[in-house]
Design an enzyme around this catalytic site. Structure first.
Site, PDB file in Angstrom:
ATOM      1  N   GLU A  41      -9.775 144.035  21.515  1.00  0.00           N
ATOM      2  CA  GLU A  41     -11.410 145.093  20.944  1.00  0.00           C
ATOM      3  C   GLU A  41     -11.995 144.700  20.392  1.00  0.00           C
ATOM      4  OE1 GLU A  41     -12.605 149.653  21.124  1.00  0.00           O
ATOM      5  OE2 GLU A  41     -10.413 149.124  20.999  1.00  0.00           O
ATOM      6  N   LYS A  76     -17.118 149.949  27.652  1.00  0.00           N
ATOM      7  CA  LYS A  76     -15.807 150.899  27.505  1.00  0.00           C
ATOM      8  C   LYS A  76     -16.517 152.814  27.555  1.00  0.00           C
ATOM      9  CE  LYS A  76     -13.145 153.002  23.627  1.00  0.00           C
ATOM     10  NZ  LYS A  76     -12.544 152.404  22.285  1.00  0.00           N
ATOM     11  N   CYS A 127      -9.642 150.480  25.199  1.00  0.00           N
ATOM     12  CA  CYS A 127      -8.393 150.810  24.331  1.00  0.00           C
ATOM     13  C   CYS A 127      -8.462 152.835  25.151  1.00  0.00           C
ATOM     14  CB  CYS A 127      -9.935 150.680  23.241  1.00  0.00           C
ATOM     15  SG  CYS A 127      -8.118 151.074  22.226  1.00  0.00           S
TER      16      CYS A 127
END
Length: 578
Positions: A45, A112, A148
């Site tokens: 990330e 994300k 994540c």
């Protein structure tokens, strides 16, 4: 022919803001992955920027440079697919994204979707959330990519991607360490998603220290039964390689008929299929000798390695080569010196003992023995001349008053002055030695023993200090037994012991944990069996000393809730529990 997908996870130690350095590391590992015959190599990330970049994200020039870094890595992806974290500019703002490239071209970008905004995370301050859950066909395998927090929820992007046909989820992460988190990720996150969705889940994490955070790596790949088939090491860089038997993925399970579940799934994001590359015959790549599979560390061992890595990276990434530790003859300064020597090499650590009129000869001798055991440089600088001068200077103004902590703390402040003067002279950083129990209770001298550049034990309870010292001595005995055995004392007055001011640490630490880390009320702590008098003392001291902690240097986070980034209470605050 069985479908085998070779996956490479590049578990890298990246540095916030070092875009050229981060890019070079990714290109190096991309070439290694291609030489190993990987179909896909993934990077963590926000790999271009380092994690977390915080308010650097408000600089347009930084965003532009990070996009250029991403493009440079993707341009190197000839014959291999690549996934890497970067910041993407959108009309609505910027997104925490994963670039998907192949054969030198940027194919697509995943944004994300679930933005964490708790504890050390503040992503809603910076990012706009994604809306699409892509599935990529790479080498004949359907791969879902997410970032994540997206993998932490059962009803999340991975569920949408599985319903869209994903056989493998590649999750790129910047997940900070705290004790026990690695096993939680394995059992409750990665393994649980693999079993719940019936597919392979590859979890890639950063490794390294960044300010107060430490990232432990511990990347892993779980099969549809939840078994770990490949695992990266803790606290060091590695490339994890594994051949995934995609044909072992069970048939796509039916969508839940429960209306609430379907509504939740629809709220996550929309599925989208993207073609990346065709199937590459297995015969064209070199054989994989074995999958990566590192063992797990026990809790004390992983805490120790986190402290070493966090200290090493903080110093090296901020440009310091040498550290100074004030050696009192106590357990905290001893453990700090040992960690510093393990992190930097003993030749880069200076121990200074600064005895006063109240220091025992044993404390000086124990400090000297510790320095000899470690092989670090050792200085003795008595503070009696300065102590006498301070007493003489203040004698008239302090006449007719009873001596108290003000006179005691003069000694700590003289020592802080000595350490910072040596630091100023030679450009070496001072490592403070206070622990979390002391910082919670305010049992530290502002501008004295709190003076320094980095607080190694800031988030380490006193009883954990002892456990770490025993563990380190079991591996190689360096801390003199006399230091471990002696009762804790600041030695600022004749016969002083910590227990004159504080409850015994084995009683104190659980109460501090309950109040600071678990947010328990007075009634809850008493119900847990803690002494009401101790609970009152802890609540009063913790609340009263917030102003001190705001002025403390940064230190390594090793608990779920550390002072500083995790716990942000107002200094001016009249709320008191009754």
């Amino acid at each position: 022919m069985a479908r085998t997908f070779r996956l490479a996870l590049a578990q890298l130690n990246l540095t916030v803001g070092d875009l050229p350095g981060n890019t070079a590391r990714m290109v190096e590992y991309l070439h290694l992955a291609r030489e190993s015959g990987a179909d896909l190599v993934a990077f963590p990330e926000l790999a271009t920027t380092g994690y977390p970049p915080e308010d650097l994200l408000f600089k347009k020039s930084f965003i532009d440079a990070n996009v250029a870094a991403m493009e440079q890595v993707v341009a190197e992806s000839r014959g291999i697919a690549v996934v890497l974290g970067y910041v993407q500019s959108r009309e609505s703002g910027i997104a925490n994204s994963a670039a998907i490239g192949y054969d030198g071209e940027l194919i697509d970008t995943y944004d994300k979707i679930i933005l964490p905004n708790y504890g050390v995370f503040d992503e809603e301050r910076y990012f706009t959330k994604g809306r699409v859950c892509q599935v990529y066909e790479i080498g004949g395998v359907r791969v879902g990519v997410n970032v994540c927090e997206d993998i932490w929820y059962e009803v999340g992007p991975s569920a949408v991607q599985r319903q869209a046909g994903a056989e493998l989820i590649v999750s790129i992460n910047g997940s900070p360490f705290h004790a026990g988190k690695s096993s939680y990720r394995r059992d409750s996150i990665v393994g649980s998603r693999a079993v719940g969705h019936g597919l392979f889940v590859a979890y890639l994490n950063i490794v390294g220290g960044q300010d107060e955070l430490v990232f432990d790596g511990n990347s892993m790949i779980c099969d549809p039964c939840g078994k770990v088939v490949a695992r990266g090491p803790a606290f060091r860089e590695a490339m994890i390689l594994a051949d995934i038997d995609v044909d072992s993925v069970p048939p796509l399970p039916p969508v839940h008929s429960d209306g609430d579940y379907e509504d939740a799934l629809a709220a996550v994001g929309f599925p989208k299929s993207v073609y990346v590359s065709g199937h590459q015959p297995d015969a064209e790549r070199p054989p994989l000798c074995c999958s990566s599979n590192s063992g797990e560390l026990d809790e004390i061992e992983e805490i120790y390695h986190a402290l070493v890595l966090g200290t090493r990276d903080y110093l090296h990434k901020t440009g310091f080569s040498k550290a100074i530790v004030g050696l009192s003859g106590g357990i905290d300064s001893a453990l700090t010196a040992v960690i510093a020597a393990d992190a930097l090499g003993p030749e880069n650590v200076l121990g200074i003992t600064m005895p006063s009129r109240y220091s025992s000869q044993g404390s000086v001798e124990d400090s000297a023995e510790l320095a000899r055991n470690l092989g670090i440089e050792f200085w003795e600088i008595p503070i009696e001349p300065a102590h006498t001068a301070f007493a003489d200077m203040l004698e008239q103004r302090f006449a007719d008053t009873t001596p108290n902590v003000a006179e005691e703390n003069v000694q700590a402040r003289i020592r802080g002055n000595v350490l910072m003067t040596v630091s100023n002279k030679f450009g070496w950083i001072v490592l403070t030695t206070g622990n979390k129990s002391e910082m919670a209770m305010g049992y530290a001298t502002l501008y004295g023993d709190m003076a320094g550049g980095f607080a190694v034990l800031k988030d380490v309870h006193k009883m954990t200090v002892y456990a770490l010292s025993h563990w380190r001595n079991a591996n190689a005995p360096v801390i003199p037994q006399a230091i471990i055995d002696k009762p804790p004392s600041a030695e600022l007055r004749e016969g002083q012991l910590d227990e004159d001011s504080l409850p015994p640490y084995d009683i104190l630490d659980p109460v501090i944990q309950a109040y600071v880390e678990d947010d328990c009320s007075f009634a809850e702590m008493v119900a847990q069996g803690h002494d009401p008098a101790v609970v009152r003392q802890v609540i009063t001291a913790v609340d009263r000393n917030e102003y001190k902690r705001r002025q403390a240097p940064p230190g390594v986070k090793i608990t779920p809730r550390a002072f500083g980034r995790d716990r942000r209470l107002p200094i001016v605050n009249r709320y008191r529990q009754t």
